[in-house]
Design a protein around this motif. Structure first.
Motif, short mmCIF file in Angstrom:
data_model
loop_
_atom_site.label_atom_id
_atom_site.label_comp_id
_atom_site.label_asym_id
_atom_site.label_seq_id
_atom_site.Cartn_x
_atom_site.Cartn_y
_atom_site.Cartn_z
N UNK A 1 0.83 -1.20 0.00
CA UNK A 1 0.00 0.00 0.00
C UNK A 1 0.87 1.26 0.00
N UNK A 2 2.00 1.18 0.69
CA UNK A 2 2.89 2.33 0.77
C UNK A 2 3.66 2.63 -0.50
N UNK A 3 3.59 1.74 -1.51
CA UNK A 3 4.29 2.03 -2.76
C UNK A 3 3.72 3.26 -3.45
N UNK A 4 2.50 3.67 -3.07
CA UNK A 4 1.93 4.88 -3.67
C UNK A 4 2.79 6.10 -3.44
N UNK A 5 3.49 6.16 -2.29
CA UNK A 5 4.31 7.33 -1.98
C UNK A 5 5.52 7.43 -2.92
N UNK A 6 6.39 6.40 -3.03
CA UNK A 6 7.51 6.52 -3.98
C UNK A 6 7.06 6.63 -5.43
N UNK A 7 5.94 6.00 -5.79
CA UNK A 7 5.44 6.14 -7.16
C UNK A 7 5.05 7.59 -7.44
N UNK A 8 4.35 8.22 -6.47
CA UNK A 8 3.97 9.62 -6.65
C UNK A 8 5.19 10.52 -6.70
N UNK A 9 6.20 10.21 -5.89
CA UNK A 9 7.42 11.01 -5.89
C UNK A 9 8.22 10.84 -7.17
N UNK A 10 8.12 9.64 -7.76
CA UNK A 10 8.91 9.35 -8.97
C UNK A 10 8.22 9.88 -10.23
N UNK A 11 6.93 9.57 -10.39
CA UNK A 11 6.22 9.94 -11.60
C UNK A 11 5.52 11.29 -11.50
N UNK A 12 5.17 11.68 -10.29
CA UNK A 12 4.40 12.91 -10.10
C UNK A 12 5.05 14.16 -10.66
N UNK A 13 6.34 14.41 -10.39
CA UNK A 13 6.95 15.64 -10.91
C UNK A 13 6.85 15.78 -12.43
N UNK A 14 7.13 14.72 -13.16
CA UNK A 14 7.04 14.78 -14.62
C UNK A 14 5.61 14.98 -15.08
N UNK A 15 4.68 14.21 -14.50
CA UNK A 15 3.28 14.32 -14.91
C UNK A 15 2.70 15.69 -14.60
N UNK A 16 2.95 16.19 -13.40
CA UNK A 16 2.34 17.45 -13.00
C UNK A 16 2.94 18.65 -13.72
N UNK A 17 4.26 18.66 -13.88
CA UNK A 17 4.85 19.80 -14.59
C UNK A 17 4.41 19.81 -16.05
#
Length: 417
Positions: free
Chosen positions: A353-369
């Protein structure tokens, strides 16, 4: 009496919950200083390029997210207290290694060890919490821990700011020594917690990592990862949005960060109080989606032509809505993650369940920017719609996961909607 009351608001009940909070406070102070100084340390002292740092962190958190599940399972089988202590010591060692590395490959090895130990520690500590805190009190204790975490990060960030002001190699090294020491103290507090008995060995034919075959739980985890895309907003996307797309002053970036930190410290416990079962968790997540969609719309409006003060007011309003959604989503996800984890497998399920945090940290910056800075206002509206849809999809996903886990008969009032 009035002097003690503000402090007691942040502290969980005495005993094991308060010792967990002490451990959380110790390592969060070190982490706060680390987060502020790490990028400049690796560029100015170690001599790495921004591209090398980005690549190393991406690889590290990807490895850490995968390692969290087997390390959580190890905590179940060997005992979460001992595993938590070992992983806290491993984290301290990996941070200490930053003091001497001076090449990219050494940095990559060290940061992979750091991310792996951090992800494993998060899963093991959740299993430890499940063993020493009754089920009905876990979300409340986690809310206290989150408030303590933010307080520690704020103190650590202030200490890191002093190191940045000094700008010397010795000051940076002092920050990393502080972070390594903080995890040693964290390990000492964890060692003082009651021992939690390991679960019995697997039965014949039972898979080693059963969570990887639990498709309903995987769907819940995926939806939670989507909702966690809010994490890089405050640290990356909103600062870039303010500077490049609005007429608001640049110092507002720091003000919004302080606003978020203080709000979580003051109100996370209160927001989490009604969340005691899956029904309350579902309502919290749905409301977080509504509030987050409204926040995205307000942030989008800040790019419209107008005075800087008007853009600043809109950004502050959007940040208030965003932190409200964050606290509701956090409380709901904590309850969901614990309630759907079978007895004896809390470590591996929390690791997954906690994999959501590193996934968001890894993919989030590229997706959001890409979404926000390239698309602008339509990008904000699309982001709000995605988060709203994920929050409403969580209800049926949780209902399905619990029904399957209970053999077709839900144990408690499940999520509606």
């Amino acid at each position: 009496m009035t002097l003690r009351f503000p402090l007691l608001r942040f502290l969980p009940p005495p005993g094991a919950p308060r010792r967990l909070a002490a451990a959380q406070l110790c390592n969060s102070v070190g982490d706060g200083a680390y987060y502020v100084c790490s990028a400049l340390y690796f560029t100015r002292v170690v001599g790495l390029s921004p591209a090398q740092i980005g690549l190393g962190l991406t690889v590290a958190w990807a490895v850490g997210s995968v390692a969290g599940v087997p390390l959580g399972s190890f905590a179940d089988r060997r005992g979460p207290r001992g595993t938590s202590v070992l992983l806290a010591l491993a984290t301290a060692g990996s941070v200490a290694s930053f003091l001497v590395i001076r090449s990219f490959w050494a940095f990559l090895l060290a940061v992979v060890c750091y991310a792996t130990a951090q992800c494993g520690l998060a899963a093991a500590r959740q299993a430890l919490l499940a063993g020493v805190v009754p089920p009905g009190e876990r979300t409340g204790v986690l809310a206290h821990l989150q408030a303590v975490l933010n307080a520690g990060l704020a103190v650590g960030a202030a200490l890191g700011g002093l190191a940045l002001g000094a700008g010397t190699e010795r000051a940076y090294l002092g920050v990393f020594a502080l972070d390594a020491t903080s995890f040693l103290v964290c390990a000492a507090f964890l060692l003082r917690l009651p021992a939690v008995a390991p679960v019995p060995g697997r039965e014949a034919g039972e898979p080693r990592l059963a969570v990887l075959r639990d498709r309903p739980y995987a769907l819940v985890t995926l939806l939670n990862a989507v909702l966690l895309l809010r994490m890089p907003l405050l640290s990356l996307a909103i600062p870039l949005w303010i500077v490049e797309r609005t007429s608001a002053p640049g110092w507002l970036v720091s003000a919004l960060f302080v606003l978020n930190t203080v709000a979580v410290m003051l109100f996370q416990v209160r927001v989490a109080r009604p969340v005691t079962d899956l029904g309350g968790a579902g309502r919290a997540v749905r409301r977080s989606g509504l509030v987050m969609a409204a926040s995205c719309a307000v942030f989008a409006l800040s790019a419209l032509p107008g005075a800087g003060w008007a853009a600043a007011l809109l950004l502050v309003a959007g940040a208030v809505l965003q932190v409200d959604a964050e606290m509701r989503q956090s409380a709901g996800s904590w309850q969901i993650g614990f309630s759907l984890a079978p007895d004896g497998r809390v470590g591996q399920y929390q690791g997954f369940f906690g994999t959501g945090v590193p996934v968001a940290r890894t993919l989030g910056p590229l997706l959001l920017t890409s979404l926000l800075l390239l698309w602008g206002i339509p990008g904000w509206l699309l982001l709000g719609a995605v988060l709203l849809a994920a929050s409403y999809a969580m209800g049926p996903a949780v209902r399905r996961a619990e029904t399957v886990q209970r053999g077709g008969e839900p144990r408690e009032a499940v999520v509606t909607g």
